[in-house]
Design an enzyme around this catalytic site. Structure first.
Site, mmCIF file in Angstrom:
data_model
loop_
_atom_site.group_PDB
_atom_site.id
_atom_site.type_symbol
_atom_site.label_atom_id
_atom_site.label_comp_id
_atom_site.label_asym_id
_atom_site.label_seq_id
_atom_site.Cartn_x
_atom_site.Cartn_y
_atom_site.Cartn_z
ATOM 1 C CG ASP A 1 -1.909 -1.154 1.188
ATOM 2 O OD1 ASP A 1 -2.299 -1.583 0.089
ATOM 3 O OD2 ASP A 1 -2.231 -1.655 2.276
ATOM 4 C CE LYS B 1 2.271 -2.371 -4.306
ATOM 5 N NZ LYS B 1 2.014 -1.970 -2.913
ATOM 6 N N GLY C 1 -4.591 -4.097 -3.927
ATOM 7 C CA GLY C 1 -5.571 -3.049 -4.201
ATOM 8 C C GLY C 1 -4.796 -1.800 -4.541
ATOM 9 C CG HIS C 2 -2.097 -1.739 -7.057
ATOM 10 N ND1 HIS C 2 -1.215 -2.278 -7.952
ATOM 11 C CD2 HIS C 2 -1.825 -2.334 -5.872
ATOM 12 C CE1 HIS C 2 -0.441 -3.164 -7.327
ATOM 13 N NE2 HIS C 2 -0.804 -3.216 -6.059
HETATM 14 P P1 GDP Z 1 -0.769 0.481 -3.542
HETATM 15 O O1 GDP Z 1 -1.409 -0.787 -3.128
HETATM 16 O O2 GDP Z 1 0.702 0.504 -3.252
HETATM 17 O O3 GDP Z 1 -1.062 0.869 -4.959
HETATM 18 O O4 GDP Z 1 -1.401 1.615 -2.607
HETATM 19 P P2 GDP Z 1 -2.966 1.785 -2.251
HETATM 20 O O5 GDP Z 1 -3.655 2.325 -3.435
HETATM 21 O O6 GDP Z 1 -3.494 0.563 -1.620
HETATM 22 O O7 GDP Z 1 -2.870 2.837 -1.095
HETATM 23 C C1 GDP Z 1 -2.340 4.112 -1.276
HETATM 24 C C2 GDP Z 1 -3.437 5.140 -0.956
HETATM 25 O O8 GDP Z 1 -2.853 6.421 -0.810
HETATM 26 C C3 GDP Z 1 -4.461 5.301 -2.064
HETATM 27 O O9 GDP Z 1 -5.702 5.580 -1.487
HETATM 28 C C4 GDP Z 1 -3.951 6.503 -2.863
HETATM 29 O O10 GDP Z 1 -4.991 7.221 -3.520
HETATM 30 C C5 GDP Z 1 -3.369 7.335 -1.754
HETATM 31 N N1 GDP Z 1 -2.215 8.162 -2.161
HETATM 32 C C6 GDP Z 1 -1.199 7.834 -2.989
HETATM 33 N N2 GDP Z 1 -0.283 8.815 -3.018
HETATM 34 C C7 GDP Z 1 -0.733 9.787 -2.189
HETATM 35 C C8 GDP Z 1 -0.206 11.046 -1.766
HETATM 36 O O11 GDP Z 1 0.861 11.475 -2.151
HETATM 37 N N3 GDP Z 1 -0.967 11.755 -0.871
HETATM 38 C C9 GDP Z 1 -2.152 11.302 -0.395
HETATM 39 N N4 GDP Z 1 -2.812 12.069 0.475
HETATM 40 N N5 GDP Z 1 -2.685 10.121 -0.773
HETATM 41 C C10 GDP Z 1 -1.971 9.387 -1.651
HETATM 42 P P1 IMO Z 2 -1.009 -4.053 -2.343
HETATM 43 O O1 IMO Z 2 -0.551 -4.555 -3.681
HETATM 44 C C1 IMO Z 2 -1.027 -4.603 1.979
HETATM 45 C C2 IMO Z 2 -1.067 -8.716 3.428
HETATM 46 C C3 IMO Z 2 -2.302 -9.158 4.187
HETATM 47 C C4 IMO Z 2 -1.665 -10.166 5.136
HETATM 48 C C5 IMO Z 2 -0.604 -10.821 4.279
HETATM 49 C C6 IMO Z 2 -1.035 -12.142 3.647
HETATM 50 O O2 IMO Z 2 -2.280 -3.318 -2.350
HETATM 51 O O3 IMO Z 2 0.104 -3.325 -1.664
HETATM 52 P P2 IMO Z 2 -2.634 -12.703 1.600
HETATM 53 O O4 IMO Z 2 -4.084 -12.435 1.392
HETATM 54 O O5 IMO Z 2 -1.739 -12.158 0.555
HETATM 55 O O6 IMO Z 2 -2.367 -14.181 1.846
HETATM 56 O O7 IMO Z 2 -2.291 -11.974 3.003
HETATM 57 O O8 IMO Z 2 -0.295 -9.890 3.261
HETATM 58 N N1 IMO Z 2 -1.330 -8.154 2.085
HETATM 59 C C7 IMO Z 2 -1.253 -6.861 1.795
HETATM 60 N N2 IMO Z 2 -1.040 -5.790 2.590
HETATM 61 N N3 IMO Z 2 -1.182 -4.432 0.651
HETATM 62 C C8 IMO Z 2 -1.347 -5.492 -0.162
HETATM 63 O O9 IMO Z 2 -1.334 -5.393 -1.508
HETATM 64 C C9 IMO Z 2 -1.448 -6.775 0.411
HETATM 65 N N4 IMO Z 2 -1.667 -8.005 -0.086
HETATM 66 C C10 IMO Z 2 -1.570 -8.845 0.948
HETATM 67 O O10 IMO Z 2 -2.907 -8.094 4.858
HETATM 68 O O11 IMO Z 2 -1.021 -9.479 6.183
HETATM 69 MG MG MG Z 3 -2.938 -1.458 -1.865
#
Ligand code: GDP
Ligand code: IMO
Ligand code: MG
Length: 432
Positions: free
Chosen positions: A13, A16, A40-41
């Site tokens: 999270d 990416k 979840g991106h």
């Molecule tokens: P990922 O899994 O690495 O793609 O990250 P996620 O999408 O799960 O979580 C990142 C969250 O932070 C998302 O809700 C983005 O919209 C938000 N986000 C990303 N970059 C920024 C930033 O620079 N500032 C803020 N406030 N939110 C951001």
């Molecule tokens: P993105 O790509 C954050 C974590 C779960 C758990 C562990 C194992 O959005 O960064 P799983 O369901 O993969 O067997 O769970 O990994 N986990 C993540 N945490 N971001 C993710 O993906 C994750 N995908 C799995 O919370 O601790």
């Molecule tokens: Mg994510």
């Protein structure tokens, strides 16, 4: 040659999706190489929010080929609804390609994931319950069902009958859980196969021929380095190779093909699920960061645990991924915090360590050693140049670079595509 790997440098999270989306305008192809819909991106563009679980975050660009590589595990139901949601928002999925070798998440994988977590009770991993562990286990046991199998009904039926007998026995006898009917699954999944058939390709050839044609490819990681099955905080990890090395098996390319690896990291740190987290903030500041940063899981909605930036973890990520630079996200979330802490080393049994292997037993007794710096109050969400950041924000970034010994090439100051500061001199590929 300009092929880039983007990976999460922490526990997932990190942002990416948004960095992949930002760089996608400069490449010809975006490839996912591991994980499944546990990812979840989030991508925000012109006020519209896209939550992508399986489809690469380059999909918002109509000319970019988006490949789900062989290392990804696919829940076809999620994939189809993701395709439908994009089409509803007028995003074309014409250029989506799916490897015929991807393993398929079956209903029994999801049931087994849930049943195993329930049985573990307080020692549970805290998985996303998407069936990730069980599907990768079947892949390694050579009892998995692949996308190419779904497209071959006779073979699919035979494989399903064989494996379901064993899975049902485990569900029933070990977990006292409900069992599945083979005919029902067969019907449902052959339906999915028809719906996704047009996207299926031999992705290894597709990717390698793009490389041969000198196309620029971006490989988008899922999860993060500390969730890697080999190099993370085992057993509190996911079940795939989340590090840069995962690209070679998960996309079927050779090591010489990559020339830049960017580690995505938050300006602080979060973790969702169980497991050791040395810099976790358990007081009001942690809650404040969670609310301000909207730190709730994109896939499961769970509250993310929040902590301070940890240089020991980032140094480790830099080592296993050979990071060329860092993309620092969510700097805006730290605005308004009077004193910001950064962990420079750990104290373990009275000695100070700058580098530590992320073994849970070691991390559990690690006491983070913090440097405290002054924060800033200004709204930084519209800043486009590093020099224009508040003095203390620049000092914070300089300190991160000094302590991790990795330059920060990108800094995001808001979730929208354009809320980003580019430091071109630290990018190998001169995009801008
Ligand atoms: P990922 O899994 O690495 O793609 O990250 P996620 O999408 O799960 O979580 C990142 C969250 O932070 C998302 O809700 C983005 O919209 C938000 N986000 C990303 N970059 C920024 C930033 O620079 N500032 C803020 N406030 N939110 C951001
Ligand atoms: P993105 O790509 C954050 C974590 C779960 C758990 C562990 C194992 O959005 O960064 P799983 O369901 O993969 O067997 O769970 O990994 N986990 C993540 N945490 N971001 C993710 O993906 C994750 N995908 C799995 O919370 O601790
Ligand atoms: Mg994510």
């Amino acid at each position: 040659m300009s092929n880039i790997v983007l990976i999460g440098a922490q526990w997932g999270d990190e942002g990416k999706g948004r960095i992949t989306d930002f760089l996608s305008s400069k490449v010809n192809m975006v490839v996912r190489f591991q994980g499944g819909d546990n990812a979840g991106h989030t991508v925000i563009f012109k006020g519209l929010e896209f939550k992508l679980h399986l489809i690469p975050s380059g999909i918002l660009y109509p000319d970019v080929i988006c490949v789900i590589g062989n290392g990804v595990v696919i829940n076809p139901q999620t994939l189809i609804s993701e395709i439908e949601n994009l089409e509803k928002k007028a995003v074309s999925t014409e250029n989506l390609k799916i490897s015929s070798n991807c393993h398929v998440i079956m209903p029994y994988h999801i049931a087994l994931d849930g049943a195993s977590e329930n049985k573990l009770g307080s020692s549970k991993i805290g998985t996303t319950k998407k069936g990730i562990g069980p599907v990768y286990a079947d892949k390694a046991s050579r009892t998995g069902i692949r996308i190419c199998d779904l497209l071959n009904p006779d073979l699919f039926k035979q494989k399903l009958d064989d494996i379901l007998e064993i899975k049902n026995a485990i569900l029933n006898k070990v977990y006292d859980a409900e069992t599945f009917n083979a005919d029902k699954i067969f019907e449902e999944y052959t339906g999915y196969a028809q719906a996704i058939k047009k996207y299926v390709v031999e992705s290894t050839f597709l990717i390698n021929s793009a490389l041969d044609d000198n196309k620029n490819i971006l490989f988008e990681g899922a999860q993060g380095t500390l969730l890697d099955i080999d190099h993370g905080t085992y057993p509190f990890v996911t079940s795939s190779s989340t590090i840069a090395g995962g690209v070679f098996t998960g996309a079927g390319i050779g090591p010489g093909r990559i020339n830049e690896v960017i580690g995505i990291t938050k300006s602080y740190c979060t973790r969702v699920g169980s497991g050791v987290f040395p810099t976790e903030i358990k007081d009001e500041t942690g809650n404040m960061i969670r609310e301000k940063g909207n730190e709730y899981g994109t896939t499961t909605g769970r509250a993310r645990r929040c902590g301070w930036f940890d240089c020991v973890i980032i140094r480790y990520s830099a080592m296993v991924n050979n990071l060329s630079s860092l993309a620092l996200t969510k700097l805006d979330v730290l605005s308004g915090i009077e004193k910001i802490k950064i962990c420079s080393s750990y104290k373990i049994d009275g000695s100070i360590y700058e580098n530590v292997t992320p073994n849970c037993l070691i991390l559990e007794k690690s006491q983070p050693q913090y440097i405290e710096v002054n924060g800033w109050d200004e709204d930084i969400t519209n800043i486009k140049e590093f020099e224009k950041l508040p003095y203390n924000a620049k000092k914070y970034i300089n300190l991160i670079e000094e302590l991790t010994r990795i330059p920060v090439s990108l800094i995001s100051v808001g979730p929208d595509r354009n809320q980003i500061i580019i430091r071109d001199k630290y990018l190998k590929k001169k995009f801008f």
